[in-house]
Design a protein around this motif. Structure first.
Motif, mmCIF file in Angstrom:
data_model
loop_
_atom_site.group_PDB
_atom_site.id
_atom_site.type_symbol
_atom_site.label_atom_id
_atom_site.label_comp_id
_atom_site.label_asym_id
_atom_site.label_seq_id
_atom_site.Cartn_x
_atom_site.Cartn_y
_atom_site.Cartn_z
ATOM 1 N N GLU A 139 0.823 -1.212 0.000
ATOM 2 C CA GLU A 139 0.000 0.000 0.000
ATOM 3 C C GLU A 139 0.854 1.258 0.000
ATOM 4 O OE1 GLU A 139 -2.442 3.290 1.077
ATOM 5 O OE2 GLU A 139 -0.806 2.524 2.333
ATOM 6 N N GLU A 140 2.008 1.212 0.659
ATOM 7 C CA GLU A 140 2.898 2.371 0.684
ATOM 8 C C GLU A 140 3.422 2.703 -0.715
ATOM 9 O OE1 GLU A 140 6.023 1.376 3.380
ATOM 10 O OE2 GLU A 140 4.923 2.000 5.164
ATOM 11 N N ASP A 141 3.666 1.673 -1.535
ATOM 12 C CA ASP A 141 4.296 1.893 -2.834
ATOM 13 C C ASP A 141 3.291 1.983 -3.979
ATOM 14 O OD1 ASP A 141 6.904 2.220 -4.080
ATOM 15 O OD2 ASP A 141 6.490 0.351 -5.133
ATOM 16 N N VAL A 142 2.165 1.312 -3.837
ATOM 17 C CA VAL A 142 1.168 1.292 -4.920
ATOM 18 C C VAL A 142 -0.216 1.631 -4.346
ATOM 19 C CG1 VAL A 142 0.469 0.013 -6.985
ATOM 20 C CG2 VAL A 142 2.497 -0.710 -5.731
ATOM 21 N N PRO A 143 -0.382 2.836 -3.804
ATOM 22 C CA PRO A 143 -1.658 3.137 -3.128
ATOM 23 C C PRO A 143 -2.845 3.249 -4.078
ATOM 24 C CG PRO A 143 -0.288 5.096 -3.222
ATOM 25 C CD PRO A 143 0.561 3.964 -3.701
ATOM 26 N N TYR A 144 -2.580 3.668 -5.333
ATOM 27 C CA TYR A 144 -3.684 3.875 -6.279
ATOM 28 C C TYR A 144 -3.360 3.280 -7.651
ATOM 29 C CZ TYR A 144 -4.768 7.260 -2.653
ATOM 30 O OH TYR A 144 -5.028 7.865 -1.442
ATOM 31 N N GLY A 145 -2.654 2.172 -7.677
ATOM 32 C CA GLY A 145 -2.297 1.554 -8.944
ATOM 33 C C GLY A 145 -1.007 2.114 -9.523
ATOM 34 N N ASP A 146 -0.596 1.546 -10.653
ATOM 35 C CA ASP A 146 0.664 1.906 -11.323
ATOM 36 C C ASP A 146 0.323 2.747 -12.554
ATOM 37 O OD1 ASP A 146 2.975 2.043 -12.819
ATOM 38 O OD2 ASP A 146 3.421 -0.097 -12.735
#
Length: 282
Positions: free
Chosen positions: A15-22
């Protein structure tokens, strides 16, 4: 040793790195293309957190094909983790998994080096680590030192007794504390009493008063050797631990003094392992 990091923490890493997708992968439009990711060591490494990196990949939608267990010592060029799946899943998991592998394996490798060198000089020495890991990373740090062959010195304040000058200052100094040792032993018969000494003279007084373990900090090797010999002669049931500045370069010298325990923090600080990640179409 089986020691999994909870799924709740792995979810947080993602969640820290991909909170809203890529966004990048979405815009380029190849997210559904089948692909493969491999992680390969570039140096001699004690592998750690392959299990958690695999969970990261799985939670992002990939399938793990092969994985080397944490605690395995591998040579440069060893493939330690492979997965396949949609390109979007591989890209989402890529850096989270790589960071876990590199940081945890860095700690594990430094730990393994110290354990190897210390036990070559003193096969009976125990190597343990302090609670000085960076806040929020304790579970990974503990898994890494276990993978490297060490054990925790203290996981926290709740499960062990370790008395410092900062404690004895409130109870009449060292003399006041030494008088309390029989009472403490009666109250906690299942716990060992560890006491840190500020000098060799204090260490001998603590040992003679009945403490289970005497700990010294940053004591020179020559002085420590003499202290260990004297404690072995006068208080043969008391263990001696040494802490402070012990690292791969001096671990063997400290172990050779005859101490029972090496206490260290140095393994938490240093370069991550160098691990190569490759992603491509399958």
């Amino acid at each position: 040793m089986y020691y999994p990091i909870p799924d709740s923490e792995i979810d947080q890493f993602i969640e820290e790195d991909v909170p809203y997708g890529d966004l990048t992968t979405t815009l380029l439009g190849f997210g559904l293309t089948p692909g493969e990711i491999t992680f390969t060591t570039r140096e001699r490494t004690v592998v750690c957190c392959t299990e958690e990196a695999g969970k990261v990949l799985a939670k992002c939608g990939a399938t793990v094909l092969d994985s080397i267990p944490s605690g395995t010592l591998v040579e440069p060029g060893t493939m330690i983790l492979t997965a396949e799946g949609p390109a979007a899943a591989l890209h989402a998991a890529w850096k989270v998994a790589l960071n876990l592998l590199e940081y945890a394996s860095g700690i594990a490798t430094r730990t393994g080096t110290i354990v190897e060198r210390a036990r070559a000089a003193n096969p009976g020495v125990n190597v343990v680590t302090t609670r000085k890991s960076f806040p929020g990373t304790k579970k990974i740090a503990i898994k890494a030192i276990l993978a490297g062959g060490a054990f925790p010195h203290r996981l926290g304040l709740s499960e062990s007794i370790l008395v410092f000058t900062q404690h004895t200052a409130f109870i009449g100094g060292l003399d006041g504390f030494l008088a309390m040792i029989p009472e403490l032993q009666q109250k906690t018969p299942e716990q060992k009493i560890l006491v840190e000494a500020d000098s060799a003279e204090e260490a001998l007084r603590i040992a003679k008063a009945g403490a289970d373990v005497v700990q010294v900090d940053k004591m020179p090797v020559d002085e420590l050797t003499a202290l260990v010999q004297e404690i072995r002669t006068t208080c043969p049931g008391v263990a001696v631990s040494a802490a402070g500045g012990i690292n791969p370069e001096n671990a063997a010298a400290y172990a050779a003094t005859g101490i029972d325990i090496i206490v260290m923090s140095s393994v938490y600080f240093g370069k991550p392992s160098d691990i190569k990640a490759v992603i491509g179409p399958k």
